[in-house]
Design an enzyme around this catalytic site. Structure first.
Site, PDB file in Angstrom:
ATOM      1  N   CYS A   7       2.024 -15.910  -7.580  1.00 26.02           N
ATOM      2  CA  CYS A   7       2.597 -16.887  -6.672  1.00 26.02           C
ATOM      3  C   CYS A   7       2.329 -16.326  -5.363  1.00 26.02           C
ATOM      4  O   CYS A   7       3.270 -15.473  -5.227  1.00 26.02           O
ATOM      5  CB  CYS A   7       3.960 -17.405  -6.889  1.00 26.02           C
ATOM      6  SG  CYS A   7       4.315 -18.344  -8.151  1.00 26.02           S
ATOM      7  N   ASN A   9       1.644 -17.151  -1.063  1.00 25.31           N
ATOM      8  CA  ASN A   9       2.092 -18.187  -0.122  1.00 25.31           C
ATOM      9  C   ASN A   9       1.314 -19.416  -0.221  1.00 25.31           C
ATOM     10  O   ASN A   9       1.745 -20.478   0.121  1.00 25.31           O
ATOM     11  CB  ASN A   9       2.092 -17.433   1.127  1.00 25.31           C
ATOM     12  CG  ASN A   9       3.178 -16.653   1.648  1.00 25.31           C
ATOM     13  OD1 ASN A   9       4.264 -17.173   1.585  1.00 25.31           O
ATOM     14  ND2 ASN A   9       2.879 -15.386   1.456  1.00 25.31           N
ATOM     15  N   GLY A 107       5.773  -6.316  -1.079  1.00 22.54           N
ATOM     16  CA  GLY A 107       5.439  -7.709  -1.937  1.00 22.54           C
ATOM     17  C   GLY A 107       4.984  -7.169  -3.507  1.00 22.54           C
ATOM     18  O   GLY A 107       4.062  -6.402  -3.804  1.00 22.54           O
ATOM     19  N   ASP A 109       2.855  -8.756  -5.192  1.00 19.88           N
ATOM     20  CA  ASP A 109       1.545  -8.829  -5.272  1.00 19.88           C
ATOM     21  C   ASP A 109       0.708  -7.444  -5.241  1.00 19.88           C
ATOM     22  O   ASP A 109      -0.191  -6.978  -5.810  1.00 19.88           O
ATOM     23  CB  ASP A 109       0.877 -10.131  -4.714  1.00 19.88           C
ATOM     24  CG  ASP A 109       1.127  -9.920  -3.088  1.00 19.88           C
ATOM     25  OD1 ASP A 109       2.356  -9.435  -2.772  1.00 19.88           O
ATOM     26  OD2 ASP A 109       0.149 -10.390  -2.304  1.00 19.88           O
ATOM     27  N   ARG A 110       1.525  -6.891  -4.080  1.00 20.47           N
ATOM     28  CA  ARG A 110       0.856  -5.643  -3.811  1.00 20.47           C
ATOM     29  C   ARG A 110       1.413  -4.311  -5.037  1.00 20.47           C
ATOM     30  O   ARG A 110       0.649  -3.360  -5.103  1.00 20.47           O
ATOM     31  CB  ARG A 110       1.490  -5.170  -2.327  1.00 20.47           C
ATOM     32  CG  ARG A 110       1.319  -6.145  -1.272  1.00 20.47           C
ATOM     33  CD  ARG A 110       1.935  -5.654   0.144  1.00 20.47           C
ATOM     34  NE  ARG A 110       1.023  -5.132   0.648  1.00 20.47           N
ATOM     35  CZ  ARG A 110       1.362  -4.460   1.952  1.00 20.47           C
ATOM     36  NH1 ARG A 110       2.393  -4.534   2.140  1.00 20.47           N
ATOM     37  NH2 ARG A 110       0.420  -3.752   2.486  1.00 20.47           N
ATOM     38  N   ASP A 129      -7.047  -7.044  -0.219  1.00 20.40           N
ATOM     39  CA  ASP A 129      -6.548  -8.331  -0.878  1.00 20.40           C
ATOM     40  C   ASP A 129      -6.587  -9.457   0.149  1.00 20.40           C
ATOM     41  O   ASP A 129      -5.806  -9.542   1.061  1.00 20.40           O
ATOM     42  CB  ASP A 129      -5.247  -8.192  -1.425  1.00 20.40           C
ATOM     43  CG  ASP A 129      -5.159  -9.334  -2.493  1.00 20.40           C
ATOM     44  OD1 ASP A 129      -5.598 -10.403  -2.346  1.00 20.40           O
ATOM     45  OD2 ASP A 129      -4.020  -9.306  -3.272  1.00 20.40           O
ATOM     46  N   THR A 132      -3.337 -15.492   1.770  1.00 23.09           N
ATOM     47  CA  THR A 132      -2.819 -16.139   3.003  1.00 23.09           C
ATOM     48  C   THR A 132      -2.967 -14.930   4.167  1.00 23.09           C
ATOM     49  O   THR A 132      -3.221 -15.086   5.337  1.00 23.09           O
ATOM     50  CB  THR A 132      -1.466 -16.470   2.507  1.00 23.09           C
ATOM     51  OG1 THR A 132      -1.583 -17.422   1.524  1.00 23.09           O
ATOM     52  CG2 THR A 132      -0.765 -17.485   3.947  1.00 23.09           C
TER      53      THR A 132
HETATM   54  N1  LIG Z   1     -16.219 -19.877   1.885  1.00 24.33           N
HETATM   55  C1  LIG Z   1     -14.707 -19.930   1.786  1.00 24.33           C
HETATM   56  N2  LIG Z   1     -14.116 -20.556   2.758  1.00 24.33           N
HETATM   57  C2  LIG Z   1     -12.982 -20.717   2.890  1.00 24.33           C
HETATM   58  N3  LIG Z   1     -12.184 -20.620   1.860  1.00 24.33           N
HETATM   59  C3  LIG Z   1     -12.594 -19.862   0.890  1.00 24.33           C
HETATM   60  C4  LIG Z   1     -13.869 -19.526   0.729  1.00 24.33           C
HETATM   61  N4  LIG Z   1     -14.289 -18.978  -0.700  1.00 24.33           N
HETATM   62  C5  LIG Z   1     -13.120 -19.163  -1.274  1.00 24.33           C
HETATM   63  N5  LIG Z   1     -11.995 -19.457  -0.428  1.00 24.33           N
HETATM   64  C6  LIG Z   1     -10.707 -19.711  -0.602  1.00 24.33           C
HETATM   65  O1  LIG Z   1     -10.052 -18.565  -1.362  1.00 24.33           O
HETATM   66  C7  LIG Z   1      -9.084 -18.837  -1.957  1.00 24.33           C
HETATM   67  C8  LIG Z   1      -8.879 -18.091  -3.278  1.00 24.33           C
HETATM   68  O2  LIG Z   1      -8.220 -16.941  -2.571  1.00 24.33           O
HETATM   69  P1  LIG Z   1      -6.980 -15.974  -3.131  1.00 24.33           P
HETATM   70  O3  LIG Z   1      -6.250 -16.658  -4.493  1.00 24.33           O
HETATM   71  O4  LIG Z   1      -7.360 -14.833  -3.274  1.00 24.33           O
HETATM   72  O5  LIG Z   1      -6.000 -16.458  -1.937  1.00 24.33           O
HETATM   73  P2  LIG Z   1      -5.076 -17.819  -1.681  1.00 24.33           P
HETATM   74  O6  LIG Z   1      -4.546 -18.586  -2.839  1.00 24.33           O
HETATM   75  O7  LIG Z   1      -5.684 -18.554  -0.586  1.00 24.33           O
HETATM   76  O8  LIG Z   1      -3.835 -16.894  -1.185  1.00 24.33           O
HETATM   77  P3  LIG Z   1      -2.428 -16.520  -1.651  1.00 24.33           P
HETATM   78  O9  LIG Z   1      -2.611 -15.779  -2.914  1.00 24.33           O
HETATM   79  O10 LIG Z   1      -1.963 -15.730  -0.650  1.00 24.33           O
HETATM   80  O11 LIG Z   1      -1.600 -17.774  -2.007  1.00 24.33           O
HETATM   81  C9  LIG Z   1      -9.319 -20.445  -2.719  1.00 24.33           C
HETATM   82  O12 LIG Z   1      -8.112 -21.250  -2.566  1.00 24.33           O
HETATM   83  C10 LIG Z   1     -10.500 -20.673  -1.719  1.00 24.33           C
HETATM   84  O13 LIG Z   1      -9.685 -21.721  -0.745  1.00 24.33           O
HETATM   85  C1  LIG Z   2       1.905  -9.577   2.646  1.00 27.15           C
HETATM   86  C2  LIG Z   2       1.663 -10.566   1.662  1.00 27.15           C
HETATM   87  C3  LIG Z   2       2.354 -11.829   2.335  1.00 27.15           C
HETATM   88  C4  LIG Z   2       0.674 -10.625   0.896  1.00 27.15           C
HETATM   89  O1  LIG Z   2       0.785 -11.598  -0.260  1.00 27.15           O
HETATM   90  C5  LIG Z   2       3.138 -10.180   0.575  1.00 27.15           C
HETATM   91  O2  LIG Z   2       2.605  -9.025  -0.310  1.00 27.15           O
HETATM   92  C6  LIG Z   2       4.456 -10.052   1.174  1.00 27.15           C
HETATM   93  O3  LIG Z   2       5.015 -11.092   1.449  1.00 27.15           O
HETATM   94  N1  LIG Z   2       4.792  -8.761   1.187  1.00 27.15           N
HETATM   95  C7  LIG Z   2       6.087  -8.450   1.751  1.00 27.15           C
HETATM   96  C8  LIG Z   2       6.275  -7.357   2.714  1.00 27.15           C
HETATM   97  C9  LIG Z   2       5.640  -6.245   2.274  1.00 27.15           C
HETATM   98  O4  LIG Z   2       4.781  -5.992   1.253  1.00 27.15           O
HETATM   99  O5  LIG Z   2       6.008  -5.025   2.938  1.00 27.15           O
HETATM  100  K   LIG Z   3      -3.134 -13.475  -4.139  1.00 25.63           K
END
Ligand SMILES: Nc1ncnc2c1ncn2[C@@H]1O[C@H](COP(=O)(O)OP(=O)(O)OP(=O)(O)O)[C@@H](O)[C@H]1O
Ligand SMILES: CC(C)(CO)[C@@H](O)C(=O)NCCC(=O)O
Ligand SMILES: [K+]
Length: 259
Positions: A7, A9, A107, A109-110, A129, A132
């Site tokens: 999950c 952001n 995080g 994810d990290r 990575d 968001t």
């Molecule tokens: N050329 C592009 N322009 C804009 N967005 C893009 C492009 N290529 C991919 N993406 C975006 O990247 C996203 C996938 O990225 P990823 O899953 O790594 O991160 P996220 O879902 O946006 O962020 P988080 O994991 O923080 O929720 C897709 O939702 C898509 O919208």
């Molecule tokens: C940095 C993000 C937002 C990347 O998804 C996430 O890993 C997070 O909320 N981290 C908490 C703070 C930290 O990793 O130090």
């Molecule tokens: K991610």
């Protein structure tokens, strides 16, 4: 079979792992109010659509949004009869504990990225990575997550520019050929694409200099391939790194009696 849930952001990703490979990857937006029943309706529709026979026995969750975890726990319990492993909780063991300032909650994810990168590359790695936020996760020689960098994400930066400047439209990130834009869209694209490329390249160079040992650089997340076109210094692009890390953490907990 394992259901791994990441999950972020912005987006929530489910992947089904059969012990050797991912059978499918499903993506939805992250909403803390989504109920266990809503997750299952979405999940079962797509699994059926792809014709997958998934017998889920285990669930692992990494969430950067604490509020979504409650409903995902209910989802795992109600539909798969299992108690999920939640990365970052005390009962979820990590192959190597992080070495960061006391009181810092990294995080999940990290932590997953670190476990995944160590399994594939054996340490001395920096993961970049793109989500968001754009986070750089440094993984030491022994596999420990030892910190890194958090920068505003590419799409967040574009959105902020649009929100804050009345005459600037919202645009999607893309790679402009020229640095000197000759129209508004071209100027914004250049600022974000070439500006962000400089940020990545510069941070990788500074991280390597401070670390003092050779490091591998692995890009992951939706926008990694786009920035790879600017030769920012990635040795590899692995779009499943976080998910791979979740399977590594799950296996470690199984082997050590915690799952
Ligand atoms: N050329 C592009 N322009 C804009 N967005 C893009 C492009 N290529 C991919 N993406 C975006 O990247 C996203 C996938 O990225 P990823 O899953 O790594 O991160 P996220 O879902 O946006 O962020 P988080 O994991 O923080 O929720 C897709 O939702 C898509 O919208
Ligand atoms: C940095 C993000 C937002 C990347 O998804 C996430 O890993 C997070 O909320 N981290 C908490 C703070 C930290 O990793 O130090
Ligand atoms: K991610």
């Amino acid at each position: 079979m394992l259901l791994a849930i990441d999950c972020g952001n912005t987006n929530t990703v489910f992947s089904i792992w059969d012990g050797e490979k991912f059978l499918c990857t499903l993506r939805t937006s992250t909403h803390h109010a989504r109920t266990a029943d809503a997750y299952f309706t979405w999940y079962s529709t797509l699994v059926k659509h792809y014709g997958i026979e998934a017998d889920i026995t285990d669930v692992i969750i990494a969430s950067t949004v604490p509020r979504v975890v409650f409903n995902l726990r209910v989802f795992a319990d109600r539909f798969f009869g299992c108690r999920p492993l939640v990365v970052g909780k005390p009962d979820c063991l990590l192959p190597v504990p992080p070495r960061i300032d006391e009181g810092t909650v990294p995080g999940p994810d990290r932590l997953a990225n670190a476990a995944g990168a160590f399994d594939r590359h054996g340490g001395n790695v920096v993961v970049v990575d793109f989500g968001t936020a754009t986070n750089f996760d440094v993984v030491a020689a022994d596999g420990a997550y030892v910190g890194g960098v958090i920068a505003p994400g590419v799409n967040l930066s574009l959105e902020a520019l649009h929100q804050g400047a009345a005459a600037l439209p919202h645009i999607d990130v893309s790679r402009p050929e020229k640095v000197i834009g000759t129209n508004t869209v071209g100027c914004i694209q250049s600022g974000v694409y070439w500006g962000y490329s400089g940020l990545i390249e510069g941070l990788i160079a500074r991280i390597k200099a401070e670390y003092g040992m050779p490091m591998k650089v692995v890009g992951t997340g939706g926008l990694a391939p786009l920035f790879d076109q600017a030769d920012v210094g990635f040795d590899a692009i692995e779009d499943d790194l976080t998910m791979h890390g979740l399977t590594v953490i799950h296996r470690y907990n199984k082997e050590n009696g915690s799952a």
